[in-house]
Design a protein around this motif. Structure first.
Motif, PDB file in Angstrom:
ATOM      1  N   HIS A  24     -17.102   7.098  26.983  1.00 14.91           N
ATOM      2  CA  HIS A  24     -17.977   7.884  26.113  1.00 14.91           C
ATOM      3  C   HIS A  24     -18.320   9.252  26.728  1.00 14.91           C
ATOM      4  O   HIS A  24     -18.523  10.234  26.011  1.00 14.91           O
ATOM      5  N   PHE A  25     -18.412   9.290  28.056  1.00 16.07           N
ATOM      6  CA  PHE A  25     -18.999  10.457  28.701  1.00 16.07           C
ATOM      7  C   PHE A  25     -18.182  11.739  28.588  1.00 16.07           C
ATOM      8  O   PHE A  25     -18.767  12.833  28.524  1.00 16.07           O
ATOM      9  N   PRO A  26     -16.827  11.713  28.567  1.00  9.95           N
ATOM     10  CA  PRO A  26     -16.096  12.964  28.350  1.00  9.95           C
ATOM     11  C   PRO A  26     -16.427  13.641  27.019  1.00  9.95           C
ATOM     12  O   PRO A  26     -16.219  14.853  26.881  1.00  9.95           O
ATOM     13  N   LEU A  27     -16.939  12.878  26.063  1.00 13.29           N
ATOM     14  CA  LEU A  27     -17.352  13.474  24.792  1.00 13.29           C
ATOM     15  C   LEU A  27     -18.568  14.375  24.978  1.00 13.29           C
ATOM     16  O   LEU A  27     -18.889  15.171  24.093  1.00 13.29           O
ATOM     17  N   LEU A  28     -19.227  14.258  26.129  1.00 13.26           N
ATOM     18  CA  LEU A  28     -20.390  15.088  26.457  1.00 13.26           C
ATOM     19  C   LEU A  28     -20.074  16.072  27.586  1.00 13.26           C
ATOM     20  O   LEU A  28     -20.984  16.594  28.227  1.00 13.26           O
ATOM     21  N   LEU A  29     -18.807  16.350  27.807  1.00 13.60           N
ATOM     22  CA  LEU A  29     -18.415  17.179  28.948  1.00 13.60           C
ATOM     23  C   LEU A  29     -19.060  18.559  28.893  1.00 13.60           C
ATOM     24  O   LEU A  29     -19.549  19.074  29.911  1.00 13.60           O
ATOM     25  N   SER A  30     -19.086  19.173  27.742  1.00 12.96           N
ATOM     26  CA  SER A  30     -19.682  20.510  27.625  1.00 12.96           C
ATOM     27  C   SER A  30     -21.141  20.499  28.048  1.00 12.96           C
ATOM     28  O   SER A  30     -21.595  21.374  28.805  1.00 12.96           O
ATOM     29  N   GLU A  31     -21.887  19.503  27.587  1.00 15.32           N
ATOM     30  CA  GLU A  31     -23.301  19.415  27.943  1.00 15.32           C
ATOM     31  C   GLU A  31     -23.489  19.111  29.429  1.00 15.32           C
ATOM     32  O   GLU A  31     -24.385  19.660  30.076  1.00 15.32           O
ATOM     33  N   LEU A  32     -22.643  18.250  30.002  1.00 20.38           N
ATOM     34  CA  LEU A  32     -22.739  17.935  31.428  1.00 20.38           C
ATOM     35  C   LEU A  32     -22.429  19.162  32.289  1.00 20.38           C
ATOM     36  O   LEU A  32     -23.085  19.394  33.315  1.00 20.38           O
ATOM     37  N   GLU A  33     -21.439  19.932  31.885  1.00 16.73           N
ATOM     38  CA  GLU A  33     -21.094  21.135  32.653  1.00 16.73           C
ATOM     39  C   GLU A  33     -22.220  22.149  32.617  1.00 16.73           C
ATOM     40  O   GLU A  33     -22.480  22.842  33.611  1.00 16.73           O
ATOM     41  N   GLN A  34     -22.895  22.246  31.485  1.00 21.88           N
ATOM     42  CA  GLN A  34     -24.037  23.159  31.397  1.00 21.88           C
ATOM     43  C   GLN A  34     -25.225  22.639  32.201  1.00 21.88           C
ATOM     44  O   GLN A  34     -25.958  23.412  32.823  1.00 21.88           O
ATOM     45  N   ALA A  35     -25.414  21.344  32.192  1.00 25.81           N
ATOM     46  CA  ALA A  35     -26.556  20.757  32.893  1.00 25.81           C
ATOM     47  C   ALA A  35     -26.390  20.799  34.407  1.00 25.81           C
ATOM     48  O   ALA A  35     -27.372  20.977  35.142  1.00 25.81           O
TER      49      ALA A  35
END
Length: 262
Positions: free
Chosen positions: A191-202
């Protein structure tokens, strides 16, 4: 081998789309069935005994119904707990999903690696074994982040997901001992790669990696001499319970043209 025999992708929800996408990039004409066991979602909060019982039984029924050439357990939790049982039960190749600790160790300069997964995945001995074999000189910081699974599902359903919410779910990993030195993070849940953009920003100082591209290469290797249809076909997504209705509108970008519930 029938050219129309599909590849079967299996997960508790939409996380396996992060494995399907790189597979379609390598094998654009491959027919596929994607099964989301949303009746059992989320796997990360279930016991090992539940998963070890549920996953092989369900996959056995799915193989009888859809006759795939290969099955992909596109779920770290199910793979780390039930992969051996599934392989024993099915008479076809089964590809599992495991945390990408080996490539993380090759990338890390600080020798501190974060493993971000579900609560069930990060406590598995399988993770210990990978760390001992491929990252013995690294400090491994683990964190189970079930809220990220829900956030990924919400994002695919078209809901607003903020960087603040993603940061809050993953921050305990960086607050743990040695967590401030993490330079590579393993996304040990599909599931987590679907949030990659948000993780990179965070967490802008962290390189995030996942197993999706490696799994896709493995699928391509195992099917390298097999025939495929001459043209791409729309895939089928199967749910084990009624899905969120907004989700259905986002599936076309993954080549899915038919969604049904069994």
């Amino acid at each position: 081998m029938d050219a129309n025999s599909p590849i079967l992708f299996f997960d508790s929800g939409v996380g396996g789309l992060s494995v399907l996408e790189p597979t379609r990039a390598l094998l654009p004409n491959a027919p596929f069935i994607y099964v989301a066991d949303n009746a059992g979602y989320p796997y990360g909060k279930r016991s090992e005994a539940e998963i070890a019982s549920r996953v092989p039984a369900l996959l056995g029924r799915l193989v009888e119904r859809f006759h795939p050439r290969l099955a992909v357990i596109a779920c770290n939790t199910a793979s780390t707990i039930a992969l051996d049982q599934v392989r024993s039960a099915l008479d076809l190749p089964v590809v599992g999903t495991v945390p990408a600790i080996k490539p993380a160790a090759e990338l890390s300069k600080n020798r501190v690696i974060g493993v971000l997964g579900t609560e069930a995945t990060v406590r598995q001995p399988y993770v210990d074994n990978l760390a001992a074999e491929f990252a013995a000189d690294c400090t491994i910081v683990r964190h189970g982040a079930p809220d990220l699974v829900d956030l990924a599902e919400a994002k695919l359903a078209g809901e607003d997901v903020t960087v603040k919410a993603v940061r809050a779910a993953a921050q305990p990993m960086f607050d743990a001992e040695a967590g401030d030195r993490i330079d590579v993070g393993v996304l040990a849940c599909t599931h987590f790669p679907l949030l990659l953009s948000e993780l990179e920003q965070a967490f802008p100082g962290v390189t995030w990696i996942d197993g999706g591209p490696g799994i896709a290469r493995r699928i391509a290797y195992l099917t390298r001499e097999q025939p495929w249809p001459s043209e791409p076909e729309e895939g089928i997504m199967v749910f084990t319970a009624e899905p969120r209705s907004p989700l259905l509108g986002t599936l076309a970008q993954y080549g899915i043209g038919d969604a049904r519930t069994i």
